[in-house]
Design a protein around this motif. Structure first.
Motif, short mmCIF file in Angstrom:
data_model
loop_
_atom_site.label_atom_id
_atom_site.label_comp_id
_atom_site.label_asym_id
_atom_site.label_seq_id
_atom_site.Cartn_x
_atom_site.Cartn_y
_atom_site.Cartn_z
N THR A 221 0.84 -1.21 0.00
CA THR A 221 0.00 0.00 0.00
C THR A 221 0.87 1.26 0.00
OG1 THR A 221 -1.71 -1.19 1.24
CG2 THR A 221 -1.84 1.21 1.21
N TYR A 222 1.96 1.22 0.77
CA TYR A 222 2.88 2.37 0.81
C TYR A 222 3.48 2.64 -0.57
CZ TYR A 222 7.61 4.25 1.19
OH TYR A 222 8.77 4.94 0.98
N ARG A 223 3.87 1.58 -1.28
CA ARG A 223 4.47 1.77 -2.60
C ARG A 223 3.47 2.37 -3.59
NH1 ARG A 223 9.16 2.83 -2.74
NH2 ARG A 223 9.04 2.50 -5.01
N VAL A 224 2.22 1.95 -3.50
CA VAL A 224 1.19 2.53 -4.36
C VAL A 224 0.97 4.00 -4.01
CG1 VAL A 224 -1.27 2.46 -4.96
CG2 VAL A 224 0.02 0.32 -4.74
N MET A 225 0.96 4.31 -2.72
CA MET A 225 0.73 5.69 -2.28
C MET A 225 1.86 6.62 -2.71
SD MET A 225 -0.85 4.76 1.47
CE MET A 225 -0.91 6.43 2.10
N CYS A 226 3.05 6.07 -2.86
CA CYS A 226 4.18 6.90 -3.32
C CYS A 226 3.96 7.43 -4.73
CB CYS A 226 5.47 6.08 -3.30
SG CYS A 226 6.13 5.79 -1.65
N GLU A 227 3.12 6.75 -5.52
CA GLU A 227 2.87 7.16 -6.90
C GLU A 227 1.66 8.07 -7.03
OE1 GLU A 227 5.07 6.22 -9.17
OE2 GLU A 227 6.13 5.13 -7.58
N ILE A 228 1.02 8.39 -5.91
CA ILE A 228 -0.23 9.16 -5.95
C ILE A 228 -0.09 10.43 -5.14
CG2 ILE A 228 -2.70 9.11 -5.34
CD1 ILE A 228 -2.55 6.05 -5.64
N ASN A 229 -0.70 11.50 -5.60
CA ASN A 229 -0.74 12.74 -4.83
C ASN A 229 -2.17 13.27 -4.83
OD1 ASN A 229 -0.01 15.00 -3.37
ND2 ASN A 229 0.74 16.13 -5.16
N ASP A 230 -3.04 12.51 -4.21
CA ASP A 230 -4.47 12.87 -4.12
C ASP A 230 -4.95 12.38 -2.76
OD1 ASP A 230 -7.27 12.96 -4.19
OD2 ASP A 230 -7.32 12.66 -6.37
N TYR A 231 -5.23 13.33 -1.85
CA TYR A 231 -5.53 12.93 -0.48
C TYR A 231 -6.77 12.05 -0.37
CZ TYR A 231 -9.20 16.53 -0.22
OH TYR A 231 -10.33 17.27 -0.42
N SER A 232 -7.78 12.26 -1.24
CA SER A 232 -8.99 11.44 -1.15
C SER A 232 -8.70 9.99 -1.52
CB SER A 232 -10.08 12.01 -2.07
OG SER A 232 -9.67 12.02 -3.42
N VAL A 233 -7.86 9.78 -2.53
CA VAL A 233 -7.49 8.42 -2.94
C VAL A 233 -6.64 7.76 -1.86
CG1 VAL A 233 -6.25 7.03 -4.64
CG2 VAL A 233 -7.63 8.98 -5.38
N GLU A 234 -5.73 8.52 -1.26
CA GLU A 234 -4.83 7.94 -0.27
C GLU A 234 -5.57 7.61 1.03
OE1 GLU A 234 -0.64 9.48 -0.36
OE2 GLU A 234 -1.56 11.00 -1.63
N ILE A 267 2.58 1.81 7.82
CA ILE A 267 2.01 2.93 7.07
C ILE A 267 2.20 4.25 7.84
CG2 ILE A 267 -0.17 3.98 6.34
CD1 ILE A 267 0.79 2.01 4.36
N GLY A 268 1.97 4.22 9.14
CA GLY A 268 2.10 5.43 9.94
C GLY A 268 3.51 5.98 9.92
N ASP A 269 4.50 5.10 9.89
CA ASP A 269 5.89 5.54 9.89
C ASP A 269 6.34 5.97 8.51
OD1 ASP A 269 7.82 5.77 12.06
OD2 ASP A 269 9.12 4.55 10.81
N GLU A 270 6.08 5.13 7.50
CA GLU A 270 6.59 5.40 6.16
C GLU A 270 5.83 6.54 5.47
OE1 GLU A 270 9.22 4.18 4.67
OE2 GLU A 270 9.72 3.03 6.46
#
Length: 415
Positions: A221-234, A267-270
Motif C-alpha cells: 500500500t505504501y508503494r502505491v501511495m508513493c505514486e499518488i498525490n491525491d488525499y482522497s485516494v490515499e 504505514i504510519g511511519d513510512e
C-alpha cells in the motif's frame, strides 16, 4: 432489525449519550458514554421490575443477543480500531522501547494468563484449563481504552510509547493465546488445536502469519501511495488496507489483530516520511482520528448495553468482585517480571510499574471473547465475571489513572 437499522440506532444512541455526558457529566467521552449507557440500561431494568407487564427486559435482551457483539467487534470494528491506534504510534519511537514492549506483550500475557487462570480456578472451582481460558481473555489490555486515557493523561513521550505499543501488541498475542486455549479446553466444539502440538502450530501460524501479512500489505500500500498525490485516494487506500487486510487475515486463518497493528505501524511511519504531502498527512490523520473517536463511542455504548445479556447471580457477582483484585495481580506480574528481566541492562523509573499496572485497562475485546466461547456450564459465569472486571477497569481505573500517572511520573523513565 436490518444492519442499516441497527447501525442507525447505535449512532443515534451514541450521539445522544455523548451529548448527555458533555452537558451533565463532562467525563472523558468514551467513559462518559459507557456510564450513561449503563445507567440507561439499569434504569430500564428497574422500570421492568416495577412494571413486569411491560416485558422490557425480555425484549431488550432478545435484541442485544440478536446483535452479535462478539462478531461485530472481532470481525469488524477491531481491525479499524487497531489500525487507527497503530497509525499514530511511530515505529521509530517504538524501536527505542522494543525490548520491554515485546516482553510484556509475550511473556507478560502468558504470565498474566497463568496467574489469572489459577486464581479463577481457586475462586470458582472451574477446571484449570477452562480457568486458563478466562485468564487469556482477561489478560489483554484494550488499546481503545488505553490510548484514549493516554491522550488525556499527557504522559512523558517515552512512557506513553511503552504503554501504547505494549497494548497494541498484547491485544493480538492475547487473542492468539485465547484461541489456542479454547481449542484445548473445548475440543468437542470443533475449535482448532485439540492437542498441544496443534496448539503450538496454531500459535506460530496465527502470530507469525499475521505479522508477515500486515507488513506485506502495508508495504504494498505504501508503494502505491508513493505514486499518488491525491488525499482522497490515499485516505481510501488506508481504509481499504484496514478493511481488506483484516478480512483477508480472517480468511487465511492468521491473526487479524496482529496484521492490523503491523500494517498500521508501517504505514504510519513510512507515510509520514516519504509517501504523502503535508496536506495529505493532515487529511489522513484527521480522518482516522475522527473514525477512531466514532467507533470508540459506539464500542463503549455497546459495552453498556451488554448488561442485558449478562446473567447476574450472587455467586457470580462475588466471583467478579474477587476477580477485580485477581486481574490487577495478574497485570502486576505481567509488568514487573519483564522489567526485572531487563533491569540489569537498562534503567526504569519508579513510576513505570504502578502506571502500567493501573493503566492496563480491560475493555471490549475481553467481553467479545467471553461472548464467543462455546456453550458450556461455565460460560455464563465467565461472561458475568469478565463484565464486572471490565466495568471496574474502564470506569474506576480509567477515571483515576491520569491523575495517578501525573503524580508518580515526576521523574519519568529517561529511555
Amino acid at each position: 432489525m436490518t444492519f442499516l437499522q441497527i447501525t442507525s440506532a447505535l449512532n443515534v444512541l451514541a450521539g445522544t449519550f455523548a451529548a448527555i455526558n458533555a452537558i451533565f457529566f463532562r467525563l472523558p467521552s468514551a467513559i462518559g458514554i459507557l456510564i450513561v449507557s449503563l445507567l440507561a440500561s439499569l434504569g430500564l431494568l428497574g422500570l421492568d421490575a416495577l412494571w413486569p407487564s411491560l416485558h422490557l427486559t425480555a425484549e431488550l435482551q432478545r435484541m442485544v443477543v440478536a446483535f452479535d457483539f462478539s462478531d461485530a467487534l472481532l470481525e469488524g470494528m477491531l481491525g479499524l480500531l487497531l489500525f487507527a491506534g497503530a497509525l499514530h504510534v511511530k515505529f521509530s519511537d517504538l524501536k527505542a522501547h522494543w525490548g520491554i514492549v515485546m516482553l510484556m506483550a509475550t511473556m507478560g500475557v502468558c504470565l498474566s494468563t497463568l496467574v489469572a487462570g489459577i486464581g479463577f480456578s481457586w475462586i470458582t472451582g472451574a477446571p484449570l484449563l477452562i480457568a486458563l481460558v478466562f485468564g487469556a481473555l482477561i489478560s489483554p489490555t484494550d488499546p481503545v481504552a488505553v490510548l484514549g486515557v493516554l491522550r488525556a493523561a499527557k504522559l512523558p513521550k517515552s512512557l506513553e510509547t511503552k504503554i501504547a505499543g505494549e497494548s497494541l501488541f498484547n491485544d493480538g498475542v492475547g487473542y492468539v493465546v485465547f484461541l489456542v486455549l479454547v481449542g484445548l479446553a473445548f475440543p468437542a466444539a470443533g475449535a482448532h488445536g485439540a492437542s498441544f502440538g496443534d496448539a503450538a502450530l496454531l500459535f506460530f501460524r496465527e502470530a507469525f502469519g499475521g505479522a508477515v501479512l500486515g507488513l506485506a500489505l502495508g508495504w504494498g500500500t505504501y508503494r502505491v501511495m508513493c505514486e499518488i498525490n491525491d488525499y482522497s485516494v490515499e485516505v481510501l487506500l488506508t481504509l481499504a488496507l484496514a478493511f481488506g487486510g483484516y478480512q483477508l487475515a480472517l480468511w487465511l486463518h492468521v491473526s487479524a489483530p496482529i496484521m492490523a497493528v503491523c500494517a498500521g505501524l508501517l504505514i504510519g511511519d513510512e507515510m509520514t516520511a516519504h509517501a504523502m504531502t503535508q496536506k495529505t498527512r493532515d487529511y489522513v490523520d484527521a480522518f482516522w482520528k475522527l473514525l477512531d473517536e466514532i467507533l470508540n463511542a459506539i464500542l463503549f455504548l455497546m459495552i453498556g448495553l451488554e448488561v442485558f445479556a449478562i446473567a447476574f447471580s450472587i455467586g457470580a457477582i462475588t466471583a467478579g468482585l474477587l476477580a477485580i483484585g485477581l486481574s490487577l495481580l495478574a497485570r502486576w506480574c505481567a509488568v514487573i517480571v519483564p522489567i526485572m528481566v531487563l533491569r540489569p541492562f537498562r534503567d526504569f523509573s519508579q513510576g513505570i510499574v504502578p502506571i502500567m499496572t493501573w493503566g492496563g485497562l480491560k475493555g471490549g475485546i475481553s467481553v467479545a471473547l467471553a461472548l464467543s466461547l462455546p456453550e458450556s456450564e461455565f460460560k455464563p459465569l465467565i461472561l458475568t465475571v469478565t463484565y464486572i472486571v471490565v466495568l471496574f477497569s474502564i470506569i474506576v481505573q480509567g477515571l483515576t489513572v491520569a491523575p495517578m500517572a501525573r503524580r508518580v511520573s515526576d521523574n519519568p523513565d529517561p529511555r
